[in-house]
Design a protein around this motif. Sequence first.
Motif: not given
Length: 254
Positions: A10-11, A33-34, A54, A67-68, A90, A113
């Motif tokens: 998302t971000i 990914r995603s 990656n 990523m989370r 991030m 962000p």
Amino acid sequence: MQIGFIGTGTISAAVIEGLQSLPEAPDIVVSPRSEATSLALAARFAKVRRATSNAEVAKADIVFLGMRPMHLEEAIAGIGFGEGQIVVSMVAGFALSDIQGHWPKARACRFIPLPGVARGIGPMATYPAIPEIVKLFSPLGDLFVVADETKLNFGGLNAFMSAYYELQRALIDVGTSAGVSETDARGFVVSMLGMLAVTAQHTPAASFDRLVEEHQTKGGLNERVRTNLLATGWFDVPAAVLRETTTLNYGKLG
Ligand SMILES: NC(=O)c1ccc[n+]([C@@H]2O[C@H](COP(=O)([O-])OP(=O)(O)OC[C@H]3O[C@@H](n4cnc5c(N)ncnc54)[C@H](OP(=O)(O)O)[C@@H]3O)[C@@H](O)[C@H]2O)c1
């Protein structure tokens, strides 16, 4: 110069959309990914390419980590960044010292962000100041270069976005409960909150504290509603919840 994103969620998608709106949009390579998001970005923007791994993204000049936290270790396993590269994390709670510990030769910063970056509006925070990153994002909203890492999340304020929309929902429900149509209630609330935000944005610092008084008539309904909410302790709740929740989840480094 090529910019890479490892973790295309998302971000990252919002940041990429913002970057692609710049007059000199940069070349971007995204991790696979995603799958749906990276395919959609590559289809939408001529300057966005989807990598096969990656590791391929990690060759870019500037690499964003998007990523989370729980997926971080897996995503960066075997990834190296060296001299001349910039790593922009991030990822919530991934401390600068840890980033530098992983890749001591690269320059590194943290960057927070918010979704409005896609349309070039809203706040963003970064630390430390890396000139290339400051230059890249200054046209895309209000970039705050904070004085130290503990200030990056502004005391948890960036965790208030969905709660704001919940408040908006509750206000719309007040209108519909009074018999106003959903469309009109939504339109009224969105217009009023938008007007208040724009007014605040145009108010100089010296007059800021007067906004409350200027938006209530003495003895009028606004004043009475505010006084009654004050009496319930309503305005103390966000601070307490933000403090507790963000400290519990991310520790003091945000
Ligand atoms: N959302 C915001 O407004 C916001 C703002 C500032 C900072 N952040 C931070 O940014 C990070 C991402 O948030 P988000 O909301 O964008 O989350 P998200 O939508 O879930 O995106 C995370 C992305 O990471 C990908 N990923 C997971 N494991 C991976 C791996 N091993 N290799 C490559 N990619 C992998 C996921 O792919 P799959 O879908 O395939 O699992 C997904 O695309 C978080 O740390 C969050 O705290 C978010």
